[in-house]
Write an enzyme that holds these catalytic residues in place. Structure first.
Site, PDB file in Angstrom:
ATOM      1  N   ASN A  81      -9.062   8.788   9.659  1.00 41.14           N
ATOM      2  CA  ASN A  81      -8.614  10.183   9.777  1.00 41.14           C
ATOM      3  C   ASN A  81      -9.279  11.130   8.787  1.00 41.14           C
ATOM      4  O   ASN A  81      -9.282  12.333   9.010  1.00 41.14           O
ATOM      5  CB  ASN A  81      -7.083  10.274   9.709  1.00 41.14           C
ATOM      6  N   GLU A 114      -2.832   3.149  -0.380  1.00 42.80           N
ATOM      7  CA  GLU A 114      -2.303   4.445   0.072  1.00 42.80           C
ATOM      8  C   GLU A 114      -1.984   4.299   1.550  1.00 42.80           C
ATOM      9  O   GLU A 114      -2.865   4.003   2.352  1.00 42.80           O
ATOM     10  CB  GLU A 114      -3.337   5.562  -0.137  1.00 42.80           C
ATOM     11  N   CYS A 152      -1.828  11.857   6.651  1.00 43.72           N
ATOM     12  CA  CYS A 152      -0.738  11.069   6.063  1.00 43.72           C
ATOM     13  C   CYS A 152       0.291  11.973   5.403  1.00 43.72           C
ATOM     14  O   CYS A 152       1.437  11.579   5.213  1.00 43.72           O
ATOM     15  CB  CYS A 152      -1.305  10.081   5.055  1.00 43.72           C
ATOM     16  N   GLU A 189      -4.524   7.793  -7.026  1.00 46.70           N
ATOM     17  CA  GLU A 189      -5.924   8.071  -6.718  1.00 46.70           C
ATOM     18  C   GLU A 189      -6.296   9.476  -7.162  1.00 46.70           C
ATOM     19  O   GLU A 189      -5.428  10.328  -7.318  1.00 46.70           O
ATOM     20  CB  GLU A 189      -6.137   8.033  -5.202  1.00 46.70           C
TER      21      GLU A 189
HETATM   22  P1  NAD Z   1      -5.319   0.804   9.708  1.00 48.39           P
HETATM   23  O1  NAD Z   1      -4.353   0.198   8.769  1.00 48.39           O
HETATM   24  O2  NAD Z   1      -5.283   0.381  11.131  1.00 48.39           O
HETATM   25  O3  NAD Z   1      -6.819   0.558   9.229  1.00 48.39           O
HETATM   26  C1  NAD Z   1      -7.268   0.952   7.947  1.00 48.39           C
HETATM   27  C2  NAD Z   1      -8.484   0.128   7.565  1.00 48.39           C
HETATM   28  O4  NAD Z   1      -8.079  -1.230   7.389  1.00 48.39           O
HETATM   29  C3  NAD Z   1      -9.588   0.109   8.608  1.00 48.39           C
HETATM   30  O5  NAD Z   1     -10.837   0.129   7.960  1.00 48.39           O
HETATM   31  C4  NAD Z   1      -9.369  -1.233   9.304  1.00 48.39           C
HETATM   32  O6  NAD Z   1     -10.531  -1.762   9.915  1.00 48.39           O
HETATM   33  C5  NAD Z   1      -8.934  -2.096   8.140  1.00 48.39           C
HETATM   34  N1  NAD Z   1      -8.186  -3.298   8.499  1.00 48.39           N
HETATM   35  C6  NAD Z   1      -7.504  -3.563   9.633  1.00 48.39           C
HETATM   36  N2  NAD Z   1      -6.929  -4.786   9.562  1.00 48.39           N
HETATM   37  C7  NAD Z   1      -7.241  -5.306   8.345  1.00 48.39           C
HETATM   38  C8  NAD Z   1      -6.931  -6.513   7.672  1.00 48.39           C
HETATM   39  N3  NAD Z   1      -6.176  -7.449   8.228  1.00 48.39           N
HETATM   40  N4  NAD Z   1      -7.419  -6.689   6.415  1.00 48.39           N
HETATM   41  C9  NAD Z   1      -8.160  -5.731   5.817  1.00 48.39           C
HETATM   42  N5  NAD Z   1      -8.491  -4.573   6.412  1.00 48.39           N
HETATM   43  C10 NAD Z   1      -8.038  -4.350   7.666  1.00 48.39           C
HETATM   44  O7  NAD Z   1      -5.103   2.392   9.580  1.00 48.39           O
HETATM   45  P2  NAD Z   1      -5.796   3.541  10.428  1.00 48.39           P
HETATM   46  O8  NAD Z   1      -5.204   3.562  11.797  1.00 48.39           O
HETATM   47  O9  NAD Z   1      -7.271   3.453  10.286  1.00 48.39           O
HETATM   48  O10 NAD Z   1      -5.329   4.836   9.623  1.00 48.39           O
HETATM   49  C11 NAD Z   1      -4.118   5.499   9.833  1.00 48.39           C
HETATM   50  C12 NAD Z   1      -3.143   5.173   8.723  1.00 48.39           C
HETATM   51  O11 NAD Z   1      -3.697   5.547   7.463  1.00 48.39           O
HETATM   52  C13 NAD Z   1      -1.841   5.949   8.816  1.00 48.39           C
HETATM   53  O12 NAD Z   1      -0.755   5.081   8.588  1.00 48.39           O
HETATM   54  C14 NAD Z   1      -1.951   6.971   7.696  1.00 48.39           C
HETATM   55  O13 NAD Z   1      -0.716   7.422   7.195  1.00 48.39           O
HETATM   56  C15 NAD Z   1      -2.729   6.233   6.690  1.00 48.39           C
HETATM   57  N6  NAD Z   1      -3.364   7.151   5.747  1.00 48.39           N
HETATM   58  C16 NAD Z   1      -2.857   7.219   4.479  1.00 48.39           C
HETATM   59  C17 NAD Z   1      -3.419   8.085   3.554  1.00 48.39           C
HETATM   60  C18 NAD Z   1      -2.891   8.144   2.157  1.00 48.39           C
HETATM   61  O14 NAD Z   1      -3.653   8.494   1.266  1.00 48.39           O
HETATM   62  N7  NAD Z   1      -1.635   7.794   1.910  1.00 48.39           N
HETATM   63  C19 NAD Z   1      -4.516   8.874   3.914  1.00 48.39           C
HETATM   64  C20 NAD Z   1      -5.002   8.781   5.218  1.00 48.39           C
HETATM   65  C21 NAD Z   1      -4.432   7.897   6.112  1.00 48.39           C
END
Ligand code: NAD
Length: 478
Positions: free
Chosen positions: A150, A247, A281, A459
């Site tokens: 995102n 995060e 997020c 962060e």
């Molecule tokens: P996701 O958890 O599906 O994926 C995030 C990353 O993790 C990707 O690079 C993915 O390939 C990787 N991944 C997937 N499975 C894994 C595993 N088993 N081990 C290690 N890595 C793995 O999240 P998304 O759909 O890409 O992003 C959306 C989420 O991110 C939402 O929940 C949002 O709230 C959160 N987000 C949080 C912040 C923050 O700073 N708090 C900022 C932006 C997005």
């Protein structure tokens, strides 16, 4: 033919076969890139390269590190238009939002170019005569960065810039949905003269992220993504005692009190809940409104929501782009059904839209008369959906804001200094906004949440040093 993207290992582009495609969510006939999906072998090569490169980079002069980060920042800023266009095409946020994110990434590199020169420790008088004591900040070693789709350039920037600034080497594993921006960032890092092995990029899905989290030579992991994936990364990292920063999601409340400026409250709710298609997020997904202003606020907001123009992210008239993927669209529509079954009343939007071109379009949805314990108020949707809860007074509003398991950002709209101050001190969130949207933060101050939203050190900004360095205490006698 769409470009085939490559891993970047030890200063070289390493191609591998195409295993997946990244699509333009505004027009799914448009393939942005073909990509490899690493099975762990590129991760192993990247960690090996980063391990070899670490001693020299950790010892490099502060000016060397500062200069290379500064060049990266300057190039990103100079290319903001084309990178912003690429970002909007691949992720689906509007072009002004895409360019804004690119500018943020450039500014982050500039900020950490300055921070590189500001390495400080303390000297302390020892309790023992003739002994001097002092502290130093040291880099950790190889840092693994796992990022979501995102903010496809800002999040890789806000993790890699401080990691590199303080002398760590990096393996970045971006989201498989938005790899083009990570590749563009890597090209810029390469052209800026980063020594080989210091910055490495692996393209892959969860398997590659899992391999990085489990690798014995990765000293620290910084992850941004969903709560469920964060829990998996945590298990792997904690099992081998790696340093960890997570995060994750949010269910961010915006409290609207009777005494607020109504127009500003409506504008902040509109911006916080729906801009960037609600895929932030920090999005204001729960609007908690006191009874005296509830009808006027919901009527005014519903009218604004219904008037939002949904369309192709790159079209100049578009205010709300598509969702980023089919999975995000399906999830959003599923939660709209759940909210309706639970008794929420849809006051605007919430329809899958068929436009001239195939894409993941949903009209922004305002759901009123919801209850706090409904799933729509407890679980992260991550789409253009806001649920409104009616409360009697400030005390009930604060209790509602503090309900649930997330605690990333929270906001209050009020003209009362008393309530604003009390809310700031008592809301259980990592970031708190008064008369501002819950989303939209500065890049030079700490970012993060409480409870299930975040884990580990904060962060960004001046807090980043705490995660990306460790303290050494020295004693000497002469
Ligand atoms: P996701 O958890 O599906 O994926 C995030 C990353 O993790 C990707 O690079 C993915 O390939 C990787 N991944 C997937 N499975 C894994 C595993 N088993 N081990 C290690 N890595 C793995 O999240 P998304 O759909 O890409 O992003 C959306 C989420 O991110 C939402 O929940 C949002 O709230 C959160 N987000 C949080 C912040 C923050 O700073 N708090 C900022 C932006 C997005």
């Amino acid at each position: 033919m769409p470009p085939l993207l490559s891993h970047y290992l030890d200063g070289q582009w390493e191609s591998a076969g195409a295993a997946a495609e990244s699509l333009n969510p505004s027009d799914t006939r448009d393939i942005v890139a073909r990509i490899p999906l690493d099975d762990g072998s590129a991760v192993a090569a990247a960690v090996h390269a980063a391990t070899k490169a670490f001693p020299a980079w950790a010892d490099a002069s502060l000016e060397v590190r500062s200069d290379v980060l500064d060049r990266v920042g300057s190039t990103i800023l100079a290319r903001k238009e084309d990178l912003g266009r690429m970002l909007s095409r691949e992720e689906g946020k509007t072009l002004p939002e895409g360019i804004g994110e690119v500018i943020r990434a450039g500014r982050i590199f500039k900020f950490f170019a300055g921070e590189a020169l500001r390495r400080t420790g303390v000297t302390v008088d020892s309790t023992r005569a003739g002994v001097d004591a002092a502290t130093y900040r040291e880099p950790l070693g190889v840092v693994g960065l796992i990022t979501p789709w995102n903010f496809p350039i800002a999040i890789p920037a806000w993790k890699s810039a401080p990691a590199l600034c303080f002398g760590n080497t990096v393996v970045l594993k971006p989201s498989e949905l938005t790899p083009a921006l990570a590749v563009a960032l890597t090209e810029i890092v390469h052209e800026a003269g980063m020594p080989k092995g210091v910055f490495n990029l692996v393209i892959g899905s969860g398997a590659a992220g899992g391999a990085l989290a489990a690798h014995a030579d990765v000293a620290a992991l910084s992850f941004t993504g969903s709560q469920a994936t964060g829990a998996r990364v945590a298990s792997a990292a904690i099992a081998r005692q790696a340093r960890l920063q997570l995060e994750m999601g949010g269910k961010n409340p915006l409290v609207v009190l009777d005494d607020c400026d109504l127009d500003r409250a409506v504008q902040c709710a509109l911006d916080g809940a729906f801009f960037a298609t609600g895929q932030r997020c920090t999005a204001s997904s729960r609007l908690i409104v006191t009874a005296g202003i509830y009808e006027r606020f919901t009527a005014a907001l519903a009218a604004k929501v219904a008037a939002l123009r949904v369309g192709d992210a790159l079209a100049p008239e578009t205010q709300i782009g598509p969702l980023a993927s089919q999975a995000q669209m399906d999830k959003t529509l599923a939660y709209l059904d759940i909210a309706a079954r639970e008794g929420g009343v849809r006051r605007a939007g919430g329809e899958a839209l068929s436009l001239a071109q195939p894409g993941y379009y949903v009209s922004p949805a305002l759901i009123v008369d919801t209850q706090l314990d409904m799933r729509i108020n407890r679980e992260e949707v991550f789409g253009p959906v806001a649920a409104v809860v009616r409360v009697r007074d400030y005390d009930e509003a604060l209790a509602a804001a503090n309900a649930g398991e997330f605690g990333l950002s929270a906001g209050i709209m009020t003209s009362s200094l008393k309530y604003a101050r009390h809310f700031t001190r008592n809301v259980r969130a990592g970031m708190v906004m008064t008369n501002l949207a819950t989303a939209g933060v500065d890049y030079h101050v700490p970012f993060g949440g409480t409870r299930k939203s975040s884990y580990g050190a904060r962060e960004q900004g001046f807090a980043a040093v705490d995660f990306y360095t460790q303290i050494k205490t020295s004693y000497s006698w002469a």
